[in-house]
Design an enzyme around this catalytic site. Structure first.
Site, mmCIF file in Angstrom:
data_model
loop_
_atom_site.group_PDB
_atom_site.id
_atom_site.type_symbol
_atom_site.label_atom_id
_atom_site.label_comp_id
_atom_site.label_asym_id
_atom_site.label_seq_id
_atom_site.Cartn_x
_atom_site.Cartn_y
_atom_site.Cartn_z
ATOM 1 N N VAL A 59 0.834 -1.204 0.000
ATOM 2 C CA VAL A 59 0.000 0.000 0.000
ATOM 3 C C VAL A 59 0.871 1.258 0.000
ATOM 4 O O VAL A 59 0.588 2.222 -0.713
ATOM 5 C CB VAL A 59 -0.997 -0.014 1.184
ATOM 6 C CG1 VAL A 59 -1.833 1.251 1.208
ATOM 7 C CG2 VAL A 59 -1.901 -1.236 1.095
ATOM 8 N N CYS A 60 1.950 1.240 0.764
ATOM 9 C CA CYS A 60 2.845 2.405 0.827
ATOM 10 C C CYS A 60 3.556 2.635 -0.512
ATOM 11 O O CYS A 60 3.760 3.779 -0.925
ATOM 12 C CB CYS A 60 3.869 2.242 1.947
ATOM 13 S SG CYS A 60 3.117 2.236 3.586
ATOM 14 N N THR A 61 3.912 1.558 -1.177
ATOM 15 C CA THR A 61 4.550 1.674 -2.494
ATOM 16 C C THR A 61 3.561 2.245 -3.500
ATOM 17 O O THR A 61 3.914 3.132 -4.290
ATOM 18 C CB THR A 61 5.088 0.309 -2.957
ATOM 19 O OG1 THR A 61 6.068 -0.132 -2.011
ATOM 20 C CG2 THR A 61 5.716 0.404 -4.340
#
Length: 163
Positions: A59-61
């Site tokens: 999700v952060c990527t």
């Protein structure tokens, strides 16, 4: 029921920065190991500061790549994009290089800036919150969502368009 309520209460921050608040000034190391001082950019341009849990997680990527892919739109508004997590400088450098990130990543390894902003946790997961700050250092928009990472970009761009 009591334990769940207690956990949810314990994870909420009482002092989260809100729309209308002045952004707190801080200094952190960027992905190149250079000290970034927020005071040097306040008053010069709008800022988009987003807190995220961890480099190289799915999700952060996705979120970081969405900011990267929309970077020209942010520069059109004169905004500086800054991502902050507790990962170290070396992790940020690797993350930025791996995904060709074209904006500043700051290492808040001791969590002081996250705490300064009052970014809430969801149980043990650090929160994902984006702040849009005007040239005067005032928060004009705040968006909080752990799951909807790409909406952080659309929300920030919409807030900049209204400024």
């Amino acid at each position: 029921m009591f334990s769940l309520s207690f956990l949810l209460f314990a994870c909420k921050s009482k002092s989260q920065i809100k729309v209308g608040d002045k952004v707190p000034v801080f200094q952190l190391k960027d992905q190149d190991g250079v000290t970034f001082d927020l005071a040097t950019v306040l008053g010069k341009q709008p800022l988009v500061i987003y807190f995220y849990p961890k480099d190289e997680t799915s999700v952060c990527t996705k979120e970081a790549c969405s900011f990267r892919d929309s970077y020209e739109k942010f520069t059109k508004y004169g905004a500086k994009v800054i991502g902050i997590s507790s990962d170290g400088v070396a992790s940020h450098k690797k993350f930025a290089t791996h995904h060709n990130l074209n904006f500043t990543l700051l290492s808040d390894s001791d969590g002081k800036v996250r705490k300064l902003f009052g970014v809430p946790k969801t149980f043990v997961i650090p929160g994902r919150v984006t702040y849009v700050i005007d040239k005067n250092g005032v928060v004009v928009h705040e968006f909080n969502s752990l799951k909807d990472s790409e909406k952080h970009v659309t929300e920030a761009l919409a807030a900049l368009a209204k400024m």
